[in-house]
Design an enzyme around this catalytic site. Structure first.
Site, mmCIF file in Angstrom:
data_model
loop_
_atom_site.group_PDB
_atom_site.id
_atom_site.type_symbol
_atom_site.label_atom_id
_atom_site.label_comp_id
_atom_site.label_asym_id
_atom_site.label_seq_id
_atom_site.Cartn_x
_atom_site.Cartn_y
_atom_site.Cartn_z
ATOM 1 N N TRP A 93 -4.574 -6.236 4.370
ATOM 2 C CA TRP A 93 -3.748 -4.987 4.774
ATOM 3 C C TRP A 93 -4.446 -3.399 4.455
ATOM 4 O O TRP A 93 -3.719 -3.337 5.878
ATOM 5 C CB TRP A 93 -3.122 -4.597 2.457
ATOM 6 C CG TRP A 93 -2.354 -5.750 2.046
ATOM 7 C CD1 TRP A 93 -2.471 -6.221 0.957
ATOM 8 C CD2 TRP A 93 -1.196 -6.634 2.383
ATOM 9 N NE1 TRP A 93 -1.690 -7.038 0.404
ATOM 10 C CE2 TRP A 93 -0.707 -7.419 1.710
ATOM 11 C CE3 TRP A 93 -0.671 -6.458 3.412
ATOM 12 C CZ2 TRP A 93 0.458 -8.031 1.636
ATOM 13 C CZ3 TRP A 93 0.497 -7.250 3.767
ATOM 14 C CH2 TRP A 93 0.965 -7.897 3.274
ATOM 15 N N ASP A 105 -2.300 -2.729 -0.753
ATOM 16 C CA ASP A 105 -0.984 -3.419 -0.535
ATOM 17 C C ASP A 105 0.257 -1.888 -0.313
ATOM 18 O O ASP A 105 1.249 -2.202 0.854
ATOM 19 C CB ASP A 105 -0.154 -3.905 -1.876
ATOM 20 C CG ASP A 105 -0.815 -4.801 -2.562
ATOM 21 O OD1 ASP A 105 -1.960 -4.308 -3.233
ATOM 22 O OD2 ASP A 105 -0.191 -5.971 -2.889
ATOM 23 N N ALA A 140 -6.064 -7.986 0.390
ATOM 24 C CA ALA A 140 -6.364 -6.702 0.065
ATOM 25 C C ALA A 140 -7.159 -5.882 1.407
ATOM 26 O O ALA A 140 -6.744 -5.613 2.406
ATOM 27 C CB ALA A 140 -7.476 -6.218 -1.690
ATOM 28 N N THR A 142 3.420 0.928 -7.430
ATOM 29 C CA THR A 142 4.319 0.604 -7.873
ATOM 30 C C THR A 142 5.307 -0.683 -7.516
ATOM 31 O O THR A 142 5.748 -0.615 -6.204
ATOM 32 C CB THR A 142 5.018 1.844 -8.513
ATOM 33 O OG1 THR A 142 5.892 1.970 -7.057
ATOM 34 C CG2 THR A 142 5.075 3.295 -8.738
ATOM 35 N N VAL A 143 5.341 -1.465 -7.968
ATOM 36 C CA VAL A 143 6.933 -2.402 -8.178
ATOM 37 C C VAL A 143 7.931 -2.488 -8.810
ATOM 38 O O VAL A 143 8.423 -3.458 -8.061
ATOM 39 C CB VAL A 143 6.078 -3.859 -8.233
ATOM 40 C CG1 VAL A 143 4.622 -4.268 -7.996
ATOM 41 C CG2 VAL A 143 5.668 -3.810 -9.793
#
Length: 350
Positions: A202, A135, A199, A121-122
């Site tokens: 991360w 992320d 990715a 969620t951002v």
């Protein structure tokens, strides 16, 4: 032991330049700032330079005074990393309070699916229903693990390791060892199925940290998944390192550009893992990364914010002309870790 080739004074000077440039950026309370200030925190902890802590404290105090966001998001929880450093260094309760409010959000309010997996969620909205992205390992799982260890909270440690476990199961291709950018649990697929460079950074970077953070890590079965996943991933990634010592924005696509945040994160994971067979790849990365730091401390050729794109062309077309907090932060962590590389020991047969 890793056999590395670098000039300590040169690396210290580069860290100084990157810190100063980063603190000149107008970063606000969200994940780009969180990754950037994690890098500054890491540089402080590994160099002992109090000036880095003072710069960080002044800016965080300013942001707190200006007012924090009303609603947390998973990505914005990345700001918790620097709060750990500030709290441990100063003992000031406000940093602990803000940090624990983020942890409370992750425990109680953040959207989850399946086996309690955090959804990417951002914003305060349901942005990406039942999707997990790499992320989240940096923004949330890594943070939960750090706080769980700091607070002696076994439930939080187990939750963090559960995030690692399911992200491995959803996102790593067991055949190639590489990581996809995202997974859609509703469709049951990896969307465009791209091995995005950042990715993989991360995943590699955060997995490489677990063994050094978690006391008696070998007593946690899910840690064995983390160690095994990382070993397979790094063995796969080394093959895709370019002649310039870097990795591309689509790892296995020779037409994609070399991308510096991914390269810094992957190289930092190799450093932290401490496998001597990676020394030659790290040495190439040192040269490649140094060549991408400008005289004024801008980490260059860092791709902009990237959703799970439709195809390889979508990733190739993301601009890399501008300074980005995640590029600054991951580069700082690589160079700071390089300075303590003589003290890194691989965790045995794991």
């Amino acid at each position: 032991m890793l056999k590395l080739e670098y000039d300590k004074k040169e690396i210290e000077g580069v860290i100084d330049k990157i810190v100063k440039k980063t603190m000149n950026m107008d970063l606000t309370w969200d994940w780009p700032c969180g990754v950037a200030y994690y890098g500054i925190s890491d540089a402080y902890e590994k160099t002992g330079k109090k000036e880095y802590l003072d710069l960080l404290k002044d800016r965080i105090d300013e942001l707190v005074d200006l007012g924090l966001p009303k609603v947390w998001t998973v990505n914005a929880c990345a700001m918790g990393h620097c709060l750990i450093t500030l709290y441990q260094a100063t003992g000031e309760q406000q940093y602990h309070d803000i940090l624990m409010s983020k942890i409370a959000y992750l425990r109680k309010d953040a959207l989850r699916f399946g086996d309690h997996v955090l959804q990417h969620t951002v914003s305060a909205n349901n942005d990406f229903p039942e999707q997990c992205w790499c992320d989240t390992l940096f923004m949330a799982a890594f943070l939960m693990l750090r706080v769980g260890v700091m607070e002696h909270d076994e439930e939080l440690i187990d939750d963090a390791l559960n995030q690692y476990y399911w992200h491995i199961k959803y996102l790593q291709n067991p055949s190639s060892g590489l990581w996809y950018h995202g997974y859609d649990n509703i469709a049951g697929d990896h969307m465009s199925g791209i091995y995005w460079g950042r990715a993989n950074a991360w995943a590699a970077f955060t997995m490489s940290q677990v063994g050094g953070i978690l006391p008696q890590c070998y007593l946690y079965p899910k840690y064995i998944d983390v160690a095994g996943s990382l070993n397979e991933q790094l063995a796969a990634l080394k093959v895709y390192q370019t002649e310039n010592g870097l990795w591309r924005t689509v790892v296995d696509d020779p037409e994609s550009y070399e991308e510096i945040s991914a390269s810094a994160g992957i190289a930092a994971a190799m450093l932290t893992r401490g496998n001597p067979l990676h020394s030659k790849y790290i040495n190439k990365a040192i040269k490649g990364l140094l060549a991408n730091v400008s005289e004024d401390g801008k980490v260059m050729n860092v791709s902009g914010g990237t959703a799970v794109m439709r195809d390889k062309e979508g990733y190739r077309d993301i601009p890399k002309a501008y300074i980005q907090g995640w590029g600054q932060g991951l580069a700082l962590s690589f160079f700071a870790t390089l300075l303590i590389s003589d003290d890194i020991e691989k965790d045995g047969a794991l």
